[in-house]
Every structure is written in structure tokens, then in C-alpha cells.
Design a protein around this motif. Structure first.
Motif, PDB file in Angstrom:
ATOM      1  N   PHE A 121       0.841  -1.197   0.000  1.00  0.00           N
ATOM      2  CA  PHE A 121       0.000   0.000   0.000  1.00  0.00           C
ATOM      3  C   PHE A 121       0.877   1.248   0.000  1.00  0.00           C
ATOM      4  O   PHE A 121       0.661   2.178  -0.782  1.00  0.00           O
ATOM      5  CB  PHE A 121      -0.920  -0.005   1.231  1.00  0.00           C
ATOM      6  CG  PHE A 121      -1.781   1.222   1.336  1.00  0.00           C
ATOM      7  CD1 PHE A 121      -2.858   1.391   0.466  1.00  0.00           C
ATOM      8  CD2 PHE A 121      -1.514   2.197   2.275  1.00  0.00           C
ATOM      9  CE1 PHE A 121      -3.656   2.526   0.542  1.00  0.00           C
ATOM     10  CE2 PHE A 121      -2.307   3.334   2.353  1.00  0.00           C
ATOM     11  CZ  PHE A 121      -3.381   3.497   1.482  1.00  0.00           C
TER      12      PHE A 121
ATOM     13  N   TYR B 277       4.040   1.771  -1.028  1.00  0.00           N
ATOM     14  CA  TYR B 277       4.758   2.081  -2.266  1.00  0.00           C
ATOM     15  C   TYR B 277       3.826   2.176  -3.469  1.00  0.00           C
ATOM     16  O   TYR B 277       4.092   2.899  -4.414  1.00  0.00           O
ATOM     17  CB  TYR B 277       5.839   1.032  -2.530  1.00  0.00           C
ATOM     18  CG  TYR B 277       7.038   1.211  -1.638  1.00  0.00           C
ATOM     19  CD1 TYR B 277       7.903   2.277  -1.830  1.00  0.00           C
ATOM     20  CD2 TYR B 277       7.283   0.349  -0.579  1.00  0.00           C
ATOM     21  CE1 TYR B 277       8.994   2.474  -1.005  1.00  0.00           C
ATOM     22  CE2 TYR B 277       8.370   0.534   0.253  1.00  0.00           C
ATOM     23  CZ  TYR B 277       9.221   1.596   0.039  1.00  0.00           C
ATOM     24  OH  TYR B 277      10.300   1.791   0.854  1.00  0.00           O
TER      25      TYR B 277
ATOM     26  N   CYS C 271       0.414   2.984  -3.491  1.00  0.00           N
ATOM     27  CA  CYS C 271      -0.741   3.879  -3.497  1.00  0.00           C
ATOM     28  C   CYS C 271      -0.541   5.224  -2.836  1.00  0.00           C
ATOM     29  O   CYS C 271      -1.375   6.104  -2.994  1.00  0.00           O
ATOM     30  CB  CYS C 271      -1.932   3.195  -2.820  1.00  0.00           C
ATOM     31  SG  CYS C 271      -2.295   1.578  -3.493  1.00  0.00           S
ATOM     32  N   THR C 272       0.499   5.415  -2.061  1.00  0.00           N
ATOM     33  CA  THR C 272       0.517   6.642  -1.261  1.00  0.00           C
ATOM     34  C   THR C 272       1.567   7.654  -1.727  1.00  0.00           C
ATOM     35  O   THR C 272       2.504   7.318  -2.444  1.00  0.00           O
ATOM     36  CB  THR C 272       0.812   6.342   0.229  1.00  0.00           C
ATOM     37  OG1 THR C 272       2.175   5.945   0.336  1.00  0.00           O
ATOM     38  CG2 THR C 272      -0.084   5.246   0.759  1.00  0.00           C
ATOM     39  N   ARG C 273       1.356   8.873  -1.256  1.00  0.00           N
ATOM     40  CA  ARG C 273       2.286   9.952  -1.552  1.00  0.00           C
ATOM     41  C   ARG C 273       3.659   9.664  -0.963  1.00  0.00           C
ATOM     42  O   ARG C 273       4.680   9.775  -1.643  1.00  0.00           O
ATOM     43  CB  ARG C 273       1.733  11.250  -0.951  1.00  0.00           C
ATOM     44  CG  ARG C 273       2.707  12.400  -0.904  1.00  0.00           C
ATOM     45  CD  ARG C 273       2.028  13.672  -0.436  1.00  0.00           C
ATOM     46  NE  ARG C 273       1.721  13.654   0.983  1.00  0.00           N
ATOM     47  CZ  ARG C 273       2.533  14.157   1.931  1.00  0.00           C
ATOM     48  NH1 ARG C 273       3.691  14.673   1.580  1.00  0.00           N
ATOM     49  NH2 ARG C 273       2.193  14.120   3.187  1.00  0.00           N
TER      50      ARG C 273
ATOM     51  N   TRP D 119       1.039  15.587  -5.414  1.00  0.00           N
ATOM     52  CA  TRP D 119       0.566  14.427  -4.638  1.00  0.00           C
ATOM     53  C   TRP D 119      -0.106  14.872  -3.361  1.00  0.00           C
ATOM     54  O   TRP D 119      -1.113  14.331  -2.942  1.00  0.00           O
ATOM     55  CB  TRP D 119       1.737  13.492  -4.322  1.00  0.00           C
ATOM     56  CG  TRP D 119       2.227  12.761  -5.521  1.00  0.00           C
ATOM     57  CD1 TRP D 119       1.500  12.445  -6.631  1.00  0.00           C
ATOM     58  CD2 TRP D 119       3.543  12.266  -5.744  1.00  0.00           C
ATOM     59  NE1 TRP D 119       2.291  11.782  -7.529  1.00  0.00           N
ATOM     60  CE2 TRP D 119       3.547  11.653  -7.009  1.00  0.00           C
ATOM     61  CE3 TRP D 119       4.713  12.264  -4.996  1.00  0.00           C
ATOM     62  CZ2 TRP D 119       4.676  11.049  -7.552  1.00  0.00           C
ATOM     63  CZ3 TRP D 119       5.843  11.663  -5.534  1.00  0.00           C
ATOM     64  CH2 TRP D 119       5.820  11.062  -6.805  1.00  0.00           C
TER      65      TRP D 119
ATOM     66  N   ALA E 198      -3.827  13.707  -2.556  1.00  0.00           N
ATOM     67  CA  ALA E 198      -3.906  12.627  -1.580  1.00  0.00           C
ATOM     68  C   ALA E 198      -5.201  12.667  -0.773  1.00  0.00           C
ATOM     69  O   ALA E 198      -5.694  13.727  -0.408  1.00  0.00           O
ATOM     70  CB  ALA E 198      -2.702  12.688  -0.643  1.00  0.00           C
TER      71      ALA E 198
ATOM     72  N   PHE F   6      -4.977   8.578   4.633  1.00  0.00           N
ATOM     73  CA  PHE F   6      -3.778   7.745   4.709  1.00  0.00           C
ATOM     74  C   PHE F   6      -2.785   8.049   3.592  1.00  0.00           C
ATOM     75  O   PHE F   6      -1.968   7.231   3.237  1.00  0.00           O
ATOM     76  CB  PHE F   6      -4.112   6.245   4.666  1.00  0.00           C
ATOM     77  CG  PHE F   6      -5.017   5.812   5.779  1.00  0.00           C
ATOM     78  CD1 PHE F   6      -4.561   5.790   7.081  1.00  0.00           C
ATOM     79  CD2 PHE F   6      -6.328   5.449   5.513  1.00  0.00           C
ATOM     80  CE1 PHE F   6      -5.399   5.397   8.114  1.00  0.00           C
ATOM     81  CE2 PHE F   6      -7.168   5.056   6.531  1.00  0.00           C
ATOM     82  CZ  PHE F   6      -6.707   5.027   7.839  1.00  0.00           C
ATOM     83  N   GLY F   7      -2.885   9.224   2.995  1.00  0.00           N
ATOM     84  CA  GLY F   7      -1.938   9.569   1.938  1.00  0.00           C
ATOM     85  C   GLY F   7      -2.186   8.823   0.639  1.00  0.00           C
ATOM     86  O   GLY F   7      -1.320   8.758  -0.223  1.00  0.00           O
ATOM     87  N   PHE F   8      -3.369   8.244   0.510  1.00  0.00           N
ATOM     88  CA  PHE F   8      -3.697   7.487  -0.695  1.00  0.00           C
ATOM     89  C   PHE F   8      -3.835   8.421  -1.895  1.00  0.00           C
ATOM     90  O   PHE F   8      -4.614   9.370  -1.872  1.00  0.00           O
ATOM     91  CB  PHE F   8      -4.999   6.718  -0.470  1.00  0.00           C
ATOM     92  CG  PHE F   8      -5.497   6.003  -1.683  1.00  0.00           C
ATOM     93  CD1 PHE F   8      -4.912   4.820  -2.096  1.00  0.00           C
ATOM     94  CD2 PHE F   8      -6.551   6.520  -2.426  1.00  0.00           C
ATOM     95  CE1 PHE F   8      -5.367   4.165  -3.216  1.00  0.00           C
ATOM     96  CE2 PHE F   8      -7.016   5.861  -3.555  1.00  0.00           C
ATOM     97  CZ  PHE F   8      -6.413   4.683  -3.944  1.00  0.00           C
ATOM     98  N   VAL F   9      -3.056   8.184  -2.926  1.00  0.00           N
ATOM     99  CA  VAL F   9      -3.131   8.999  -4.138  1.00  0.00           C
ATOM    100  C   VAL F   9      -3.871   8.220  -5.213  1.00  0.00           C
ATOM    101  O   VAL F   9      -3.379   7.184  -5.666  1.00  0.00           O
ATOM    102  CB  VAL F   9      -1.721   9.366  -4.646  1.00  0.00           C
ATOM    103  CG1 VAL F   9      -1.819  10.190  -5.917  1.00  0.00           C
ATOM    104  CG2 VAL F   9      -0.945  10.110  -3.578  1.00  0.00           C
TER     105      VAL F   9
END
Lengths: 355, 507
Positions: A211, A213, A215-217, B361, B365, B368-371
Motif C-alpha cells: 500500500f 509504495y 498507493c501513497t504519496r 501528490w 492525496a 492515509f496519503g492514498f493517491v
């Protein structure tokens, strides 16, 4: 007035889509998966005992589960273009705190695990802080950390215990060591006796990192920090903080692996993690993580570690002695890595020819 | 005299998805200076790599003095007599001039490098070039221009008879360029063939006598005397159709508006003293100076990468003490398109989509920082279309793009972030005529829409085309400011005078 500037020459549609797509079989993960299955089948045919779920596959998968977490710890450091030569010692450091927790404070298992993870994260954070702050290469800092922790851990064990191990075992840890999915039943349906319950930690770690690497910033920023630090900094990424984070995570995962190794053998001792460093690089790099940073593969790390585990176990069962086993292992690894290179070259030529 | 040294016919080189060379012919004769021209992506770099043994051609023939040759490695090319000076410096900074010159064939005695015997041939090469440089100086102390001459001496040492110079003047001052031309002419007189690759046509006409033009991997003009062609001929051959020089439409600037960026008596730890300048919304302010004048360093100090020791920086009217590019971007909306594309601007080994969306980003986002990948792709796709970036797909690595398109990617990330102040550093170095024009129009339009732009450039023509005011900097100090009336001769005269007054003051 808009700021659009029409492209001086529109690109034909087919040129856009022709792309640089490589055939699917170039995918490294797929190649590894095929290799792992093929080798398992080969060993199974040569020595049917290889496929024994309880006696062979269970301990094999337990080792793979632990080493995968070790390799993930390395992968996180590699993602920012660094390395962690102290993975093994950080594992020992974390496990030691769990051991102290159980032996002296009589903590329940989960609390000891948390203490272990906190210790690992803390030592990782110190390492990361040193690297980010001083600009000294991670190679040097983690090598120094490795020595320092080696001394510290040995001293603490010899000071606190009589036979250099904490033997107090909290409730539930024996279950972790020997229970498999076969011990979890939903009605008449039970899981496979080959899959150890210890693997739950590996699955958690993989899902979490996948998750992060994928999906996130923060994950993307870690990768760009690893790709070109100067460009990342200029693009507004706080590279110092990302380096700190990567090493903290690396320490945390190493400690988790240390806990798993201790749970798997039943005692918390100083020698935990002694043989972690090389497999950590093998698993990550075989799986497609770049040593230079910027590219990671969570699934690949599992498959790379599994490949090494299968080869080890298989050759062991074939009666290959420990010394010559390492020779075979070296050759097969070389072959696996070259095969990957060959695949890339062949498919490259294919794409070129069709152009 | 005038014997053919190297001749190639119908060269083909294919990379995944592109025929980089698709039938190129070239004839290099002794004693000539040969211009190799073409836009970015026309195949110049690939041709150079084939001629220097880096890439094996997929078709066509190569002949050296009439005999067919195969150049299987750079070493074989060197042995054949083909030398190259790449755009990037390839010297070892810690080694001396002599060590670098003799690097490929160091004089040795009993298997050990003979340092004593190194100086003489190295000095010989330097004298032959008419260069006054001590062979024992470490290369790290040399200026860019001097390093370039060392590279040419290196090629001379290996007895190169064909010397390829790839964009040799990109970072040279006019005087240094003139000296390089003398060296080039001298080499040609000695019977070598110098291949001169440049985007600056004025220079090509000043020094070359034959010309080959590449377009889309084909040679559209092959080893033809340059005297037979006009400037416009060559441009239309490169571009593929006649191109009238586009005039940028007038763009009013409100000089009374409050400045978006103001430096007031700024000094830095890097040696800048008493720098004052202002950029207003919709204004393009040029920061002109020679390489090494400290322009990029000044901007980096403002962005928090260097220490400001005195004076005040105000952004959008607010006093700004910026400690990092991150703060500059998120708090003050400052974007910086770096001159150093490959090391600081573009992540070559990363997908285009990441290269463009790195600055947004934070905005995209969710929890949870989901992009969300879809949002990311939409943002990138929008900019790819807006800037006309030629790509095969958003997942393609940026390193696979041509230089001009990489530069657009490097700009795109700042436009994605809706920056309110843009610093653009040497936007068109090593970029072809057409991309350069597109870039100029783009910068113009951005300013037209009210974006304040600080433009750093060493290209005087570019300055005069774009800037509303030109601030001249030398030696980490502002020497003066010129209101641009877009008359090239008058402007260049005034600017050169500003630069030279400094010399008068110093001496």
C-alpha cells in the motif's frame, strides 16, 4: 486566453500507442514464480519427501516468512538508494527487548512484540537521523551501527542472563512457532498444514508496504528520493525526512524479523540475525528491487526469498553437503539473474525487429 | 588533399519503437569542418554513437579511407582515428591535465604508468592547439572552456583524424567560443576533419564549410558545401518546411503592480553581495550573465538551498525566510525549472506520470496519503496535451524522451502545481530550433496569463526575445539593468558594455 500552446506537429495515433511495451513474459515476478514452482516440482519428483507438508514445507515456509521480512527491511532501505548492513543486528536488538520484556517484566506476548518493534524503529531512526544529518553514506553508518549493536547486544545478554538467552516464553508464542493454518478451522474446513501461522506477520508487512509504495504519496516520495536525491529535493520532497523514515521502517521490519526468528526457534538469544544480511540483499535484488534506488517490488521480494529457500531446502534433501550446497546456490542464483538479463535482451531485440 | 576519411551509406539504427537512423549518408573529407545539423530527435546523437563504436548499426556501410570498417567498440573507433568530445565532460577531476590527456594510452614502463614521460606529449598536444595550460594542473581547477580544450587535446593525443564535437559551445562565453573556433580551424588545416554539432546556426556559418542535415533519422542534405545554402534554407531543411520567424504578440506589463518577488540588498554565503531585483505579475525579468556569474546559485539560495546572510526577500509582499524548496513550493508557490535537467530536473528512470505529478501528490492525496492513480494520470495527461509533449505513454520512463520533451516534463510539474512565481533556468540549452520556439511561445503565454517569471539565460538572443527587463549579473553582483526594446544590436551592445565595465573597474 489560455496558456495552451498547440503542439507544433501532432503525433500520429499509432505512434502514441505503439509504445515501448515489453511482452508479458519479461515480467520478472512472473519469471520468478515459474522458477519457484518448477524447482519445487523438480525437487518433488527427485525426492517425494520434499512435498511433505508438515516436515518439509512447514519449516521451509516458516524460514521464508522470516527471511522475507528481513529482505523487506533491506528493500525499504534500498528504495531510498541506501542500504542497511545492520539488518541482522537490528533484528537481534529488537528481539532482545522482547526477551527482556518476557523474562523480567513478564509482559504478554503482544506487548513484548510491540516493545520489540519500538526498539527496532528507534534504532533505525537513530541510524536514519545520523545519515540524513551528517551526509555520511548509509554503507558506512550502518556498518558502524552493525558493530556497535553486536557489542551492545552481546554485553546485555551476558550481563542479564546466565546462558546467553532469555528462555521465558510468554503464552501463545509456542503456538506461533508450531501452529499452521491446519489449526484454524471453519467448521469442517481447515487450512493447509504447510502454511505456518507465523506467516501472518509477513502478510501484514507485505500488505502495508504494498500500500505504501503502490498507493501513497509518501511511498512515491521515498522512491523519487532514491532515484535522484537532488531532483527530489528541488521538487519539494523533504528528502531528509524520507531517509529518516526509510531507515526507521527498515529497523522496525528488521526487529519484526528478529521476533519471528526468536519465535520460530523458541529462545531469544544474541545470535539471532547473524545470517540475515546476505539473504536480505538476495531476496530484494532477485525480486527486482534496484540497488541504486527508485524501484522496489514487494511481491518480488517474497518470490526472490522463496526461490533461495526452495533451492536450499531441495539441495539439502538431495543430500548435498553444506559446503557444496553453497556452491550450487551461488551458481543457481547467478543463472537466475542472468536468465533475467537474457529475457530482457531477447525481448528488446524482438521489439526492435518489429519497429 | 581533400581525401575522404570516413564515409557511411544508408546507416540504419533501430531502438524499441523508433527508427533512430533510417538511411543516413555522410562523407567526411580531410581538412574540412563539417556541420552536423538536425533538431532534437533527428538522430544526431545516435549517429555520433554509431560513428564512435558505442552502437552497432543495424544496416548500412561504413568505410574508412575507402576500406570497409566495423567499429565494434569505442576503443576500435579510437584506434581507427575517430575522436569525440561529448556534450558532458568526461574528464577525471582529480587527475592532472597530462594524466587526462594520456588516459586512453598512458606511457608506461615495465607495466607501470610512467608519469615523467606523460608531460611532454601532453604539452605537445596543448601547444599544437595553441592552448596555454600547465600539464600538471588538476582538471578540477579548470574552467568549463579549458576542460573542453583538454578533451580536444585528448583526442589529438590518440591521433584522431576525425574529431566529433557535440554541442561544444553550449556553455562557453562568446570569447571562449571564438578561441575554440581558432582551434577547430587549426585542426582542419592540419588535415583533420572536425565534425561540429550545434544548434546555433550563426556559429555553424562562422566556422563550417560543409554540412549534413538530418531529419527524422534521414539525411536530407548530405555533405554539401555550406556556401551553397542560406540560413533560411538550412532551417527549413531541419524543420521540414519553410518557417517564417514568428513574432510574439505584444504583451502589456503593469509596471505599477506590486512585485511578486523582491530581493532587497541580498547577500549570501555563496558570495553574492547587495543583490536587488523585482519581478511583477505578468512580467518576464531576465537574469543575464556568463556561466559562473552566480545566477543559479542566487536562486537556489532564495529557495533555501543556500544561506542568505543579509538583506530581505519578499514574495507576494510577504517577507520570506525560505528554508527548503518544499516550503518555497507549498507556502509561497515558487517553482524552479532547473538548468541541470538530468541531475535535478527529471527523474530519468521513473515514469512520466510521476515526474509530472510529484508536486501535486499532496493535493491529490486522500485519507492515509492514498493517491488515486486515475487523478494522477488525468493531471499528467492534461499537461502532456497542453505542452504538446511527445510520449508513447504515461508509464514510459522520462529518460526515453528526447531532450526537448524532457525539458517540457521538467516544466510541467510546476504548471501542475499552479505555481505563482516561476524561475526558469536556461530553458533551451541544447534544444532544437522548433522546440526552442515552442518554449518561447509557452513562456510568453504564461507571462501573458499573469505569471511572474524570472528567466535565467546565457543566450542573449533568447533574452532579447523574451525578457521585459534584463538584469545583468557578473561575479555574484548585479551590474545594472536594461529595459528591453527588443532591438538585438542595441541591447547586446548595452549588455556587453555592462559586463565589460566590470573589467574596467576591477583592473
Amino acid at each position: 486566453m489560455t496558456t495552451s500552446v498547440s503542439p507544433p506537429e501532432t503525433v500520429p495515433a499509432q505512434e502514441r500507442t505503439a509504445g515501448h511495451r515489453m511482452p508479458f513474459w519479461v515480467n520478472q515476478r512472473l519469471g520468478l514464480l515459474v522458477l519457484v514452482i518448477a524447482l519445487s516440482m523438480l525437487f518433488g519428483v527427485l525426492r517425494p519427501a520434499f512435498l511433505d507438508q508438515r516436515l518439509v514445507l512447514f519449516p521451509l515456509l516458516r524460514d521464508v516468512a522470516t527471511l522475507t521480512v528481513v529482505a523487506l527491511a533491506q528493500m525499504v532501505a534500498l528504495s531510498v538508494g541506501h542500504m542497511n548492513l545492520a539488518v541482522g543486528r537490528m533484528a537481534a536488538f529488537g528481539a532482545m527487548f522482547a526477551g527482556i520484556g518476557y523474562d523480567r517484566l513478564h509482559l504478554p506476548m503482544q506487548a513484548g512484540l510491540l516493545l520489540c518493534l519500538a526498539a527496532g524503529a528507534a534504532i533505525g531512526a537513530v541510524t536514519g537521523w545520523l545519515i540524513a544529518r551528517t551526509g555520511v553514506s548509509s554503507f558506512v553508518v550502518t556498518l558502524a551501527m552493525d558493530f556497535a549493536l553486536l557489542g551492545l547486544v552481546s554485553l546485555m545478554y551476558s550481563g542479564l542472563t546466565e546462558d546467553a538467552a532469555f528462555t521465558t516464553r510468554p503464552a501463545g508464542i509456542d503456538a506461533l512457532r508450531s501452529y499452521s493454518l491446519a489449526d484454524i478451522c471453519v467448521g469442517p474446513l481447515c487450512g493447509s498444514p504447510a502454511v505456518p501461522q507465523l506467516a501472518q506477520f509477513t502478510v501484514f508487512a507485505m500488505l502495508g508496504l504494498g500500500f505504501l509504495y503502490g498507493c501513497t504519496r509518501i511511498g512515491r516520495e521515498l522512491l523519487l528520493t532514491g532515484a535522484i536525491p537532488a531532483a527530489a529535493e528541488l521538487s519539494g520532497i523533504p528528502t531528509g525526512r524520507r531517509v529518516l523514515l526509510a531507515h526507521t521502517l527498515s529497523g522496525l521490519l528488521a526487529a519484526l524479523a528478529g521476533f519471528m526468528a526468536a519465535a520460530g526457534t523458541g529462545t531469544f538469544r544474541a545470535s539471532i540475525g547473524d545470517d540475515f544480511m546476505l539473504p536480505s540483499f538476495l531476496g530484494a535484488v532477485l525480486g527486482g528491487t534496484l540497488l541504486t534506488g527508485g524501484v522496489v517490488s514487494v511481491l518480488g521480494t517474497l518470490l526472490g526469498t522463496a526461490l533461495v529457500g526452495v533451492i536450499r531446502k531441495g539441495l539439502d534433501l538431495l543430500g548435498v553437503g553444506l559446503e557444496s550446497l553453497n556452491i550450487y546456490l551461488g551458481c543457481i542464483l547467478l543463472l537466475a539473474l542472468s536468465a533475467d538479463r537474457i529475457r530482457t535482451v531477447v525481448s528488446y531485440r524482438k521489439v526492435v525487429r518489429s519497429t | 588533399m581533400n581525401s575522404v576519411l570516413l564515409e557511411c551509406r544508408d546507416l540504419v539504427k533501430v531502438f524499441p519503437g523508433v527508427r533512430a537512423l533510417d538511411g543516413v549518408g555522410l562523407r567526411l573529407t580531410a581538412g574540412s569542418v563539417h556541420a552536423l545539423l538536425g533538431e532534437n530527435g533527428a538522430g544526431k546523437s545516435t549517429l555520433i554513437k554509431v560513428l564512435t563504436g558505442v552502437h552497432a548499426p543495424d544496416g548500412g556501410t561504413l568505410a574508412w579511407e575507402g576500406e570497409p570498417v566495423q567499429l565494434r567498440s569505442p576503443l576500435e573507433a579510437t584506434r581507427t582515428g575517430i575522436g569525440v568530445v561529448h556534450q558532458e565532460r568526461n574528464l577525471i577531476p582529480g587527475f592532472s591535465v597530462a594524466e587526462n590527456i594520456t588516459l586512453q594510452k598512458p606511457p608506461s614502463r615495465r607495466g607501470l604508468v610512467d608519469y615523467a614521460a606523460m608531460t611532454e606529449p601532453a604539452a605537445g598536444c596543448l601547444t599544437e592547439l595553441g592552448v596555454d595550460l600547465a600539464p600538471d594542473r588538476p582538471v578540477r581547477e579548470l574552467s568549463v572552456a579549458q576542460q573542453q580544450l583538454v578533451e580536444i587535446a585528448k583526442a589529438l593525443y590518440t591521433e584522431s583524424r576525425v574529431l566529433l564535437l557535440d554541442e561544444p559551445t553550449a556553455s562557453l562565453s562568446p570569447e571562449e567560443t571564438e578561441r575554440l573556433f581558432e582551434v577547430i580551424r587549426r585542426l582542419a588545416e592540419r588535415g583533420a576533419c572536425v565534425v561540429f554539432v550545434s544548434h546555433k546556426l550563426e556559429e555553424v556559418f562562422a566556422v563550417c564549410d560543409t554540412v549534413t542535415v538530418l531529419r527524422d533519422g534521414k539525411s536530407v542534405l548530405e555533405s554539401s558545401p555550406l556556401a551553397d545554402h542560406s540560413h533560411d534554407d538550412i532551417v527549413s531543411l531541419m524543420v521540414g518546411r519553410a518557417h517564417a520567424a514568428t513574432e510574439l504578440h505584444p504583451r502589456p506589463v503593469d509596471r505599477s503592480a506590486a512585485p511578486a518577488l523582491e530581493l532587497d540588498g541580498v547577500a549570501t554565503a555563496g558570495g553574492h553581495r547587495d543583490i536587488s531585483l523585482a519581478v511583477r505579475p505578468g512580467e518576464i525579468v531576465g537574469l543575464y550573465g556568463l556561466v559562473g556569474a552566480g545566477r543559479s546559485e542566487l536562486v537556489k539560495a532564495v529557495l533555501g538551498l543556500g544561506r542568505i546572510t543579509a538583506g530581505e526577500v519578499r514574495v507576494h509582499g510577504r517577507t520570506a525566510r525560505i528554508s527548503s524548496p518544499r516550503q518555497a513550493l507549498h507556502e509561497f508557490g515558487i517553482g524552479y525549472v532547473t538548468e541541470n535537467r538530468k541531475e535535478e530536473g527529471v527523474f530519468l528512470e521513473q515514469p512520466i506520470v510521476r515526474n509530472i505529478t510529484v508536486t501535486v501528490w499532496r493535493r491529490l492525496a486522500r485519507a492515509f496519503g492514498f493517491v488515486p492513480a486515475r487523478k494522477e494520470r488525468e493531471t499528467a495527461q492534461g499537461l502532456v496535451e497542453r505542452l504538446g509533449i511527445r510520449i508513447a505513454g504515461l508509464a514510459q520512463n522520462a529518460g526515453e524522451l528526447s531532450g526537448g520533451n524532457q525539458q517540457k516534463v521538467s516544466l510541467a510539474k510546476w504548471l501542475a502545481a499552479d505555481t505563482r512565481l516561476l524561475v526558469i533556468d536556461e530553458p533551451t540549452v541544447g534544444v532544437d530550433v522548433r522546440t526552442k520556439r515552442a518554449f518561447h511561445e509557452l513562456i510568453w503565454e504564461l507571462a501573458h496569463d499573469g505569471l511572474p517569471i524570472l528567466l535565467i539565460s546565457s543566450d542573449l538572443a533568447e533574452m532579447v526575445t523574451l525578457a521585459d527587463r534584463i538584469v545583468v549579473m557578473t561575479d555574484h553582483r548585479v551590474r545594472g539593468e536594461v529595459d528591453n526594446d527588443r532591438d538585438y544590436d542595441r541591447m547586446s551592445g548595452r549588455i556587453i558594455r555592462l559586463i565589460h565595465d566590470r573589467d574596467a573597474v576591477r583592473s
